[in-house]
Scaffold this active site. Structure first.
Site, PDB file in Angstrom:
ATOM      1  N   GLY A  31      93.401  93.473 -16.043  1.00 34.08           N
ATOM      2  CA  GLY A  31      94.159  93.303 -17.501  1.00 34.08           C
ATOM      3  C   GLY A  31      94.574  94.112 -18.157  1.00 34.08           C
ATOM      4  O   GLY A  31      95.190  94.599 -19.035  1.00 34.08           O
ATOM      5  N   GLN A  32      95.644  95.224 -16.602  1.00 32.42           N
ATOM      6  CA  GLN A  32      95.698  96.205 -16.762  1.00 32.42           C
ATOM      7  C   GLN A  32      97.404  96.267 -16.604  1.00 32.42           C
ATOM      8  O   GLN A  32      98.317  94.881 -15.904  1.00 32.42           O
ATOM      9  CB  GLN A  32      95.885  97.329 -15.655  1.00 32.42           C
ATOM     10  CG  GLN A  32      96.299  99.116 -15.525  1.00 32.42           C
ATOM     11  CD  GLN A  32      95.999  99.843 -15.112  1.00 32.42           C
ATOM     12  OE1 GLN A  32      95.469  99.245 -13.490  1.00 32.42           O
ATOM     13  NE2 GLN A  32      96.282 100.839 -14.830  1.00 32.42           N
TER      14      GLN A  32
ATOM     15  N   ASP B 219      95.962 103.895 -29.801  1.00 32.83           N
ATOM     16  CA  ASP B 219      96.278 102.576 -28.992  1.00 32.83           C
ATOM     17  C   ASP B 219      97.711 102.224 -30.092  1.00 32.83           C
ATOM     18  O   ASP B 219      96.796 101.857 -31.350  1.00 32.83           O
ATOM     19  CB  ASP B 219      95.171 101.713 -28.372  1.00 32.83           C
ATOM     20  CG  ASP B 219      95.891 100.741 -27.880  1.00 32.83           C
ATOM     21  OD1 ASP B 219      95.303 100.433 -26.978  1.00 32.83           O
ATOM     22  OD2 ASP B 219      97.091  99.856 -28.140  1.00 32.83           O
ATOM     23  N   ILE B 220      98.642 101.645 -29.394  1.00 34.78           N
ATOM     24  CA  ILE B 220      99.228 101.006 -30.979  1.00 34.78           C
ATOM     25  C   ILE B 220      99.000  99.396 -31.037  1.00 34.78           C
ATOM     26  O   ILE B 220      99.635  99.414 -31.590  1.00 34.78           O
ATOM     27  CB  ILE B 220     101.364 101.325 -29.773  1.00 34.78           C
ATOM     28  CG1 ILE B 220     102.256 101.209 -30.711  1.00 34.78           C
ATOM     29  CG2 ILE B 220     100.777 100.593 -28.783  1.00 34.78           C
ATOM     30  CD1 ILE B 220     103.197 101.590 -30.244  1.00 34.78           C
TER      31      ILE B 220
ATOM     32  N   ASN C 137      90.727  99.608 -17.692  1.00 33.37           N
ATOM     33  CA  ASN C 137      91.009  97.793 -17.055  1.00 33.37           C
ATOM     34  C   ASN C 137      92.292  98.152 -15.459  1.00 33.37           C
ATOM     35  O   ASN C 137      92.792  99.831 -14.793  1.00 33.37           O
ATOM     36  CB  ASN C 137      92.239  96.902 -17.319  1.00 33.37           C
ATOM     37  CG  ASN C 137      91.411  96.809 -19.569  1.00 33.37           C
ATOM     38  OD1 ASN C 137      90.480  96.389 -19.132  1.00 33.37           O
ATOM     39  ND2 ASN C 137      92.760  97.399 -20.101  1.00 33.37           N
TER      40      ASN C 137
ATOM     41  N   HIS D   3      93.669 104.374 -17.243  1.00 32.42           N
ATOM     42  CA  HIS D   3      93.598 105.166 -19.609  1.00 32.42           C
ATOM     43  C   HIS D   3      92.098 104.841 -19.711  1.00 32.42           C
ATOM     44  O   HIS D   3      91.539 103.792 -19.517  1.00 32.42           O
ATOM     45  CB  HIS D   3      94.637 104.644 -20.484  1.00 32.42           C
ATOM     46  CG  HIS D   3      94.767 103.394 -19.978  1.00 32.42           C
ATOM     47  ND1 HIS D   3      95.867 102.804 -19.160  1.00 32.42           N
ATOM     48  CD2 HIS D   3      94.609 102.444 -20.125  1.00 32.42           C
ATOM     49  CE1 HIS D   3      96.446 101.660 -19.002  1.00 32.42           C
ATOM     50  NE2 HIS D   3      95.564 100.990 -20.161  1.00 32.42           N
ATOM     51  N   LEU D   4      91.595 105.799 -20.507  1.00 36.10           N
ATOM     52  CA  LEU D   4      89.531 105.288 -20.616  1.00 36.10           C
ATOM     53  C   LEU D   4      90.268 104.361 -22.199  1.00 36.10           C
ATOM     54  O   LEU D   4      90.530 104.930 -22.791  1.00 36.10           O
ATOM     55  CB  LEU D   4      88.941 105.912 -20.830  1.00 36.10           C
ATOM     56  CG  LEU D   4      87.488 105.930 -21.568  1.00 36.10           C
ATOM     57  CD1 LEU D   4      87.103 105.016 -20.427  1.00 36.10           C
ATOM     58  CD2 LEU D   4      87.031 107.264 -21.434  1.00 36.10           C
ATOM     59  N   HIS D   5      89.602 103.337 -22.027  1.00 32.94           N
ATOM     60  CA  HIS D   5      89.846 103.158 -23.506  1.00 32.94           C
ATOM     61  C   HIS D   5      88.575 103.584 -24.326  1.00 32.94           C
ATOM     62  O   HIS D   5      87.174 103.167 -23.233  1.00 32.94           O
ATOM     63  CB  HIS D   5      89.823 101.221 -24.009  1.00 32.94           C
ATOM     64  CG  HIS D   5      91.361 100.501 -23.314  1.00 32.94           C
ATOM     65  ND1 HIS D   5      92.060  99.881 -24.494  1.00 32.94           N
ATOM     66  CD2 HIS D   5      91.231  99.943 -22.387  1.00 32.94           C
ATOM     67  CE1 HIS D   5      92.981  99.811 -23.560  1.00 32.94           C
ATOM     68  NE2 HIS D   5      92.744  99.526 -21.711  1.00 32.94           N
TER      69      HIS D   5
HETATM   70  P1  DGP Z   1      96.009  97.910 -20.998  1.00 33.38           P
HETATM   71  O1  DGP Z   1      95.957  96.569 -20.770  1.00 33.38           O
HETATM   72  O2  DGP Z   1      94.729  98.744 -19.957  1.00 33.38           O
HETATM   73  O3  DGP Z   1      96.832  99.131 -19.784  1.00 33.38           O
HETATM   74  O4  DGP Z   1      95.471  99.020 -22.358  1.00 33.38           O
HETATM   75  C1  DGP Z   1      97.507  98.836 -22.335  1.00 33.38           C
HETATM   76  C2  DGP Z   1      97.121  99.696 -23.617  1.00 33.38           C
HETATM   77  O5  DGP Z   1      97.777 100.631 -23.855  1.00 33.38           O
HETATM   78  C3  DGP Z   1      97.115  99.106 -24.922  1.00 33.38           C
HETATM   79  O6  DGP Z   1      96.100  98.658 -25.150  1.00 33.38           O
HETATM   80  C4  DGP Z   1      98.626  98.727 -25.917  1.00 33.38           C
HETATM   81  C5  DGP Z   1      98.468 100.155 -25.258  1.00 33.38           C
HETATM   82  N1  DGP Z   1      99.761 101.109 -25.414  1.00 33.38           N
HETATM   83  C6  DGP Z   1     100.910 100.597 -25.286  1.00 33.38           C
HETATM   84  N2  DGP Z   1     102.491 100.982 -25.348  1.00 33.38           N
HETATM   85  C7  DGP Z   1     101.444 101.800 -26.015  1.00 33.38           C
HETATM   86  C8  DGP Z   1     102.565 103.398 -26.566  1.00 33.38           C
HETATM   87  O7  DGP Z   1     103.590 103.091 -26.269  1.00 33.38           O
HETATM   88  N3  DGP Z   1     102.049 103.814 -27.438  1.00 33.38           N
HETATM   89  C9  DGP Z   1     100.576 103.661 -27.426  1.00 33.38           C
HETATM   90  N4  DGP Z   1      99.468 104.372 -28.320  1.00 33.38           N
HETATM   91  N5  DGP Z   1      99.575 103.047 -27.195  1.00 33.38           N
HETATM   92  C10 DGP Z   1     100.932 101.911 -26.135  1.00 33.38           C
END
Ligand code: DGP
Length: 114
Positions: free
Chosen positions: A93-94, A29-30, A87, A100-102
């Site tokens: 909180g999406q 995650d970024i 989420n 995507h699975l965290h």
């Molecule tokens: P959610 O809130 O459940 O939709 O989580 C989205 C997640 O995605 C959040 O934790 C940050 C991550 N994210 C968003 N954009 C990018 C990206 O371009 N690259 C990566 N690696 N993660 C990202």
């Protein structure tokens, strides 16, 4: 398709990938919320949110969860424990509308979630 996670899955956008196969991609995650924070996504099928799943998606989403567990082992957080989160929608909180699975670990998690 204007979806950042589809673009990561197609290697059109960079990501720190920890696992990939024909069905799924897992990458860091970024904006990590824990020492280990990886996202696992379906690779070829764009499903916007869990609420949009159909019966035919069960095996694919099951694999996403299985790979989440495999990645937890690969990154050394499985023994102490970890959290898997989907989420869904605004109240869930999406923010990115490609399921995507965290996979979160490396510290104790609290409950209830925020
Ligand atoms: P959610 O809130 O459940 O939709 O989580 C989205 C997640 O995605 C959040 O934790 C940050 C991550 N994210 C968003 N954009 C990018 C990206 O371009 N690259 C990566 N690696 N993660 C990202």
């Amino acid at each position: 398709m204007d979806c950042i996670f589809c673009q990561i899955a197609e290697h059109k956008l960079p990501a720190n990938i920890v696992y990939e196969d024909d069905d799924v991609v897992a990458f860091h995650d970024i904006n990590p919320q824990a020492p280990v924070h990886v996202l696992v996504i379906p690779r070829k099928k764009h499903i916007a949110k869990i609420a949009d799943m159909t019966a035919e998606d069960q095996a694919l989403v099951g694999k996403v969860i299985y790979i989440g567990k495999q990645v937890a082992e690969q990154l050394g957080i499985a023994e102490d424990g970890f959290r898997l989160v989907f989420n869904n929608g605004r109240h869930g909180g999406q923010h990115v509308y490609h399921i995507h699975l965290h996979v979160l670990g490396g510290r104790p998690m609290t409950w209830p979630p925020g």
